[in-house]
Enzyme design. Structure first.
Site, PDB file in Angstrom:
ATOM      1  N   GLY A  13       0.826  -1.239   0.059  1.00 20.27           N
ATOM      2  CA  GLY A  13      -0.048   0.059  -0.052  1.00 20.27           C
ATOM      3  C   GLY A  13       0.863   1.260  -0.014  1.00 20.27           C
ATOM      4  O   GLY A  13       2.195   1.204  -0.146  1.00 20.27           O
ATOM      5  N   VAL A  15       1.384   3.435   2.499  1.00 17.23           N
ATOM      6  CA  VAL A  15       2.575   3.666   3.410  1.00 17.23           C
ATOM      7  C   VAL A  15       3.408   2.398   3.483  1.00 17.23           C
ATOM      8  O   VAL A  15       4.693   2.708   3.937  1.00 17.23           O
ATOM      9  CB  VAL A  15       1.495   3.802   4.918  1.00 17.23           C
ATOM     10  CG1 VAL A  15       2.415   3.724   6.031  1.00 17.23           C
ATOM     11  CG2 VAL A  15       0.448   4.854   4.803  1.00 17.23           C
ATOM     12  N   CYS A 149      -2.512  10.848  10.446  1.00 19.59           N
ATOM     13  CA  CYS A 149      -1.681  11.904   9.566  1.00 19.59           C
ATOM     14  C   CYS A 149      -2.335  13.308  10.017  1.00 19.59           C
ATOM     15  O   CYS A 149      -1.214  13.996  10.015  1.00 19.59           O
ATOM     16  CB  CYS A 149      -1.563  11.674   8.028  1.00 19.59           C
ATOM     17  SG  CYS A 149      -3.011  10.946   7.565  1.00 19.59           S
ATOM     18  N   GLN A 176      -6.470  18.012   3.209  1.00 22.41           N
ATOM     19  CA  GLN A 176      -5.709  16.728   2.872  1.00 22.41           C
ATOM     20  C   GLN A 176      -5.619  16.444   1.662  1.00 22.41           C
ATOM     21  O   GLN A 176      -6.381  16.187   0.897  1.00 22.41           O
ATOM     22  CB  GLN A 176      -6.456  15.895   4.103  1.00 22.41           C
ATOM     23  CG  GLN A 176      -6.440  16.230   5.523  1.00 22.41           C
ATOM     24  CD  GLN A 176      -7.314  15.406   6.622  1.00 22.41           C
ATOM     25  OE1 GLN A 176      -8.053  15.880   7.138  1.00 22.41           O
ATOM     26  NE2 GLN A 176      -6.833  13.919   6.502  1.00 22.41           N
ATOM     27  N   GLY A 180      -3.594  10.483   1.253  1.00 19.01           N
ATOM     28  CA  GLY A 180      -3.989  10.085   2.781  1.00 19.01           C
ATOM     29  C   GLY A 180      -5.326   9.096   2.658  1.00 19.01           C
ATOM     30  O   GLY A 180      -5.612   8.223   3.563  1.00 19.01           O
ATOM     31  N   ARG A 237     -10.988  16.877   1.959  1.00 21.22           N
ATOM     32  CA  ARG A 237      -9.855  16.415   0.975  1.00 21.22           C
ATOM     33  C   ARG A 237      -9.789  17.238  -0.348  1.00 21.22           C
ATOM     34  O   ARG A 237     -10.678  17.827  -0.807  1.00 21.22           O
ATOM     35  CB  ARG A 237     -10.453  14.995   0.554  1.00 21.22           C
ATOM     36  CG  ARG A 237      -9.601  14.247  -0.470  1.00 21.22           C
ATOM     37  CD  ARG A 237      -8.559  13.589   0.422  1.00 21.22           C
ATOM     38  NE  ARG A 237      -8.970  12.414   1.161  1.00 21.22           N
ATOM     39  CZ  ARG A 237      -8.224  11.995   2.392  1.00 21.22           C
ATOM     40  NH1 ARG A 237      -7.122  12.261   2.605  1.00 21.22           N
ATOM     41  NH2 ARG A 237      -8.696  10.931   3.025  1.00 21.22           N
ATOM     42  N   HIS A 244      -0.328  17.449   3.983  1.00 23.38           N
ATOM     43  CA  HIS A 244      -1.579  17.796   4.785  1.00 23.38           C
ATOM     44  C   HIS A 244      -1.391  19.299   5.103  1.00 23.38           C
ATOM     45  O   HIS A 244      -0.426  19.313   6.087  1.00 23.38           O
ATOM     46  CB  HIS A 244      -1.988  16.970   5.705  1.00 23.38           C
ATOM     47  CG  HIS A 244      -2.680  15.413   5.499  1.00 23.38           C
ATOM     48  ND1 HIS A 244      -2.892  15.296   4.199  1.00 23.38           N
ATOM     49  CD2 HIS A 244      -2.840  14.523   6.004  1.00 23.38           C
ATOM     50  CE1 HIS A 244      -3.132  13.893   4.135  1.00 23.38           C
ATOM     51  NE2 HIS A 244      -3.438  13.667   5.340  1.00 23.38           N
ATOM     52  N   ASN A 329       2.013  13.720   4.690  1.00 26.07           N
ATOM     53  CA  ASN A 329       1.500  12.635   5.497  1.00 26.07           C
ATOM     54  C   ASN A 329       2.028  11.388   5.325  1.00 26.07           C
ATOM     55  O   ASN A 329       1.507  10.311   6.315  1.00 26.07           O
ATOM     56  CB  ASN A 329      -0.036  12.858   4.766  1.00 26.07           C
ATOM     57  CG  ASN A 329      -0.218  12.565   3.376  1.00 26.07           C
ATOM     58  OD1 ASN A 329       0.364  13.508   2.543  1.00 26.07           O
ATOM     59  ND2 ASN A 329      -0.737  11.541   2.880  1.00 26.07           N
ATOM     60  N   THR A 330       2.541  10.830   4.377  1.00 29.23           N
ATOM     61  CA  THR A 330       3.160   9.390   4.387  1.00 29.23           C
ATOM     62  C   THR A 330       4.402   9.423   5.060  1.00 29.23           C
ATOM     63  O   THR A 330       4.883   8.217   5.205  1.00 29.23           O
ATOM     64  CB  THR A 330       2.913   8.761   3.073  1.00 29.23           C
ATOM     65  OG1 THR A 330       3.909   9.219   2.121  1.00 29.23           O
ATOM     66  CG2 THR A 330       1.744   8.654   2.523  1.00 29.23           C
TER      67      THR A 330
HETATM   68  P1  NAP Z   1      -3.630   1.347   1.289  1.00 27.81           P
HETATM   69  O1  NAP Z   1      -2.804   1.963   0.371  1.00 27.81           O
HETATM   70  O2  NAP Z   1      -4.990   0.823   1.150  1.00 27.81           O
HETATM   71  O3  NAP Z   1      -2.799  -0.018   1.663  1.00 27.81           O
HETATM   72  C1  NAP Z   1      -3.371  -0.941   2.405  1.00 27.81           C
HETATM   73  C2  NAP Z   1      -2.326  -2.242   2.571  1.00 27.81           C
HETATM   74  O4  NAP Z   1      -3.156  -3.232   3.537  1.00 27.81           O
HETATM   75  C3  NAP Z   1      -2.062  -3.092   1.424  1.00 27.81           C
HETATM   76  O5  NAP Z   1      -0.896  -3.449   1.241  1.00 27.81           O
HETATM   77  C4  NAP Z   1      -3.117  -4.268   1.417  1.00 27.81           C
HETATM   78  O6  NAP Z   1      -2.808  -5.296   0.611  1.00 27.81           O
HETATM   79  C5  NAP Z   1      -3.224  -4.593   2.901  1.00 27.81           C
HETATM   80  N1  NAP Z   1      -4.278  -5.271   3.430  1.00 27.81           N
HETATM   81  C6  NAP Z   1      -5.720  -4.700   3.016  1.00 27.81           C
HETATM   82  N2  NAP Z   1      -6.517  -5.574   3.634  1.00 27.81           N
HETATM   83  C7  NAP Z   1      -5.683  -6.615   4.264  1.00 27.81           C
HETATM   84  C8  NAP Z   1      -6.168  -7.781   5.074  1.00 27.81           C
HETATM   85  N3  NAP Z   1      -7.396  -7.998   5.048  1.00 27.81           N
HETATM   86  N4  NAP Z   1      -5.170  -8.538   5.258  1.00 27.81           N
HETATM   87  C9  NAP Z   1      -3.873  -8.025   5.291  1.00 27.81           C
HETATM   88  N5  NAP Z   1      -3.308  -7.229   4.261  1.00 27.81           N
HETATM   89  C10 NAP Z   1      -4.486  -6.288   4.005  1.00 27.81           C
HETATM   90  O7  NAP Z   1      -3.682   2.238   2.809  1.00 27.81           O
HETATM   91  P2  NAP Z   1      -2.539   3.249   3.260  1.00 27.81           P
HETATM   92  O8  NAP Z   1      -2.864   4.433   2.795  1.00 27.81           O
HETATM   93  O9  NAP Z   1      -1.079   2.585   2.975  1.00 27.81           O
HETATM   94  O10 NAP Z   1      -2.836   2.994   4.717  1.00 27.81           O
HETATM   95  C11 NAP Z   1      -2.394   2.049   5.635  1.00 27.81           C
HETATM   96  C12 NAP Z   1      -2.699   2.276   7.131  1.00 27.81           C
HETATM   97  O11 NAP Z   1      -2.146   3.393   7.678  1.00 27.81           O
HETATM   98  C13 NAP Z   1      -4.148   2.742   7.363  1.00 27.81           C
HETATM   99  O12 NAP Z   1      -4.640   2.165   8.519  1.00 27.81           O
HETATM  100  C14 NAP Z   1      -4.269   4.240   7.429  1.00 27.81           C
HETATM  101  O13 NAP Z   1      -5.469   4.693   8.111  1.00 27.81           O
HETATM  102  C15 NAP Z   1      -2.945   4.478   8.057  1.00 27.81           C
HETATM  103  N6  NAP Z   1      -2.464   5.819   7.433  1.00 27.81           N
HETATM  104  C16 NAP Z   1      -2.237   6.029   6.394  1.00 27.81           C
HETATM  105  C17 NAP Z   1      -1.624   7.348   5.989  1.00 27.81           C
HETATM  106  C18 NAP Z   1      -1.633   7.849   4.572  1.00 27.81           C
HETATM  107  O14 NAP Z   1      -1.152   9.067   4.632  1.00 27.81           O
HETATM  108  N7  NAP Z   1      -1.953   7.261   3.826  1.00 27.81           N
HETATM  109  C19 NAP Z   1      -1.348   8.124   7.203  1.00 27.81           C
HETATM  110  C20 NAP Z   1      -1.276   7.814   8.410  1.00 27.81           C
HETATM  111  C21 NAP Z   1      -1.910   6.668   8.653  1.00 27.81           C
HETATM  112  P3  NAP Z   1      -3.157  -5.648  -0.688  1.00 27.81           P
HETATM  113  O15 NAP Z   1      -2.336  -4.929  -1.609  1.00 27.81           O
HETATM  114  O16 NAP Z   1      -2.794  -7.056  -0.921  1.00 27.81           O
HETATM  115  O17 NAP Z   1      -4.584  -5.515  -0.878  1.00 27.81           O
END
Ligand code: NAP
Length: 351
Positions: A13, A15, A149, A176, A180, A237, A244, A329-330
């Site tokens: 993903g 992050v 974030c 944001q 994010g 957003r 952000h 944010n990331t």
């Molecule tokens: P993302 O791009 O949607 O990535 C999600 C990741 O989790 C992918 O690797 C996905 O794998 C995996 N995943 C999803 N469902 C799963 C399951 N049931 N079992 C195992 N793996 C699973 O999300 P993201 O933006 O990186 O965010 C990740 C976390 O960080 C979230 O909790 C988010 O709230 C938090 N966060 C994000 C940010 C930001 O700016 N993006 C900032 C702070 C905190 P696949 O590719 O195999 O589906």
């Protein structure tokens, strides 16, 4: 020191990719395990992941086989970039199996025995881990989280002011970035030429997380007393890729001047930097005096993405002062903070 072997949950993903980028250059850690959802388990990482960072995918991870997010991962600690739903159970399972879990997910952030850590601000909250292990019956495992974030940028910017002048009320409006929302995130037809005035769950997190982070750890009882100022947040957003931005108005306990507030940002020092943590930057808060800063494309990379940039500090017609805050944010808001959390534990002899 031999590098500590680490795994990444949610490695494919937004992050997760940032974790890989940051950890591949980190002298204290070595990536030995990558995990994601069932649909990618068994694939080479380079096949499973649509890499979206401008820096190339590090050669060392291209051929690692994506594993399930379960005990059995070949590493001592894991960085979790899982969505909150799956993180709830998976992180508990891994911690109880002896892994140190550094999580970006919201699932356990507000658990009373889980540190919600910004290492430059509240390293003393790591004292909660003794209580966490004892009450949950974990020998070696633990969970440490970092904030949402948007809470991150806000709380880093508030900390020097809170310490020096106290806070009564904070009103914050966010702008944001799209990244994010994870990948693929917000559909382009919803965000291009538009502002979306709702990010579900975000305003509640911004009203509560800063109070836990700025709370006081009481070593005798092993508990936290949260800070008690009020935060009102409105989250939007906008069509920015990373970074952000937040417009913040605040009321202080003790009245002061704009110059003293700016000096508080300049004089803010942080323990991870003085301990030599590789991801720490000397100035976690950077004040820009130009009239039109900070801006995402100019300032999100400040301090390798780890600094929070503040500008436009001026009197507020309703509360005392207002300012603009920007953070990546990331990096600052997710993977960078999580890596620094782990570095602080190494530097403090806790890992
Ligand atoms: P993302 O791009 O949607 O990535 C999600 C990741 O989790 C992918 O690797 C996905 O794998 C995996 N995943 C999803 N469902 C799963 C399951 N049931 N079992 C195992 N793996 C699973 O999300 P993201 O933006 O990186 O965010 C990740 C976390 O960080 C979230 O909790 C988010 O709230 C938090 N966060 C994000 C940010 C930001 O700016 N993006 C900032 C702070 C905190 P696949 O590719 O195999 O589906």
């Amino acid at each position: 020191m031999e590098p500590i072997e680490v795994g990444i949950l949610g490695a494919t993903g937004n992050v997760g990719q940032q974790f890989i980028h940051l950890l591949s250059n980190n002298p204290w850690f070595r990536i030995t395990a990558l995990a994601a959802s069932e649909r990618n388990v068994g694939k080479r990482y380079s096949e499973a992941c649509a890499w979206r960072l401008s820096a190339d995918m590090p050669a060392a991870v291209r051929d690692l086989i994506v594993q399930p997010c379960e005990p059995g991962l070949n590493c001592q600690i894991v960085f979790s970039a899982l969505p909150a739903g799956p993180a709830q159970e998976i992180e508990l399972r891994l911690a109880s199996a002896g892994y140190g879990v550094f999580s970006n997910a919201s699932a356990h952030r507000m658990d009373a025995d889980v540190p919600l850590l910004i290492p430059e601000l509240n390293g003393a909250h790591l004292g909660l881990l003794a209580h966490q292990r004892e009450s949950r019956g974990w020998d070696a495992g633990f969970i440490v989280t970092n904030p949402n974030c948007s809470s991150m940028g806000l709380t880093v910017a508030l900390k020097p002011l809170y310490d020096a002048f106290g806070l009564r009320r904070v009103i914050v409006t966010t702008m944001q970035a799209i990244s994010g929302a994870g990948y693929p995130g917000v559909p382009s037809l919803d965000i291009l030429d538009n502002v979306v005035p709702l990010i579900r769950g975000e305003e509640e997190k911004m009203a509560t997380e800063p109070l836990k982070i700025l709370g006081a750890f009481e070593p005798t009882s092993g508990t936290l007393v949260p800070a008690s100022f009020a935060v009102s947040a409105s989250c939007n957003r906008v069509a920015v890729r990373d970074g952000h931005m937040e417009s913040v108005s605040l009321e202080l306990e003790r009245k002061t001047s704009v110059e003293d507030l700016i000096r508080a940002f300049a004089e803010f020092r942080n323990r991870p930097f003085s301990l030599g943590c590789p991801s720490a930057v000397e100035h976690a808060t950077v004040y820009r005096a130009e009239a039109d800063r900070p801006q995402p494309i100019l300032d999100r990379g400040a301090g390798r993405g780890m600094a929070v940039t503040i500008g436009r500090l001026r009197p507020c017609e309703v509360l005392d002062y207002k300012m603009t805050v920007l953070s990546h944010n990331t990096i600052r808001g997710a993977a960078g903070c999580s890596v620094l959390n782990a570095e602080l534990m190494v530097a403090e002899g806790l890992l």
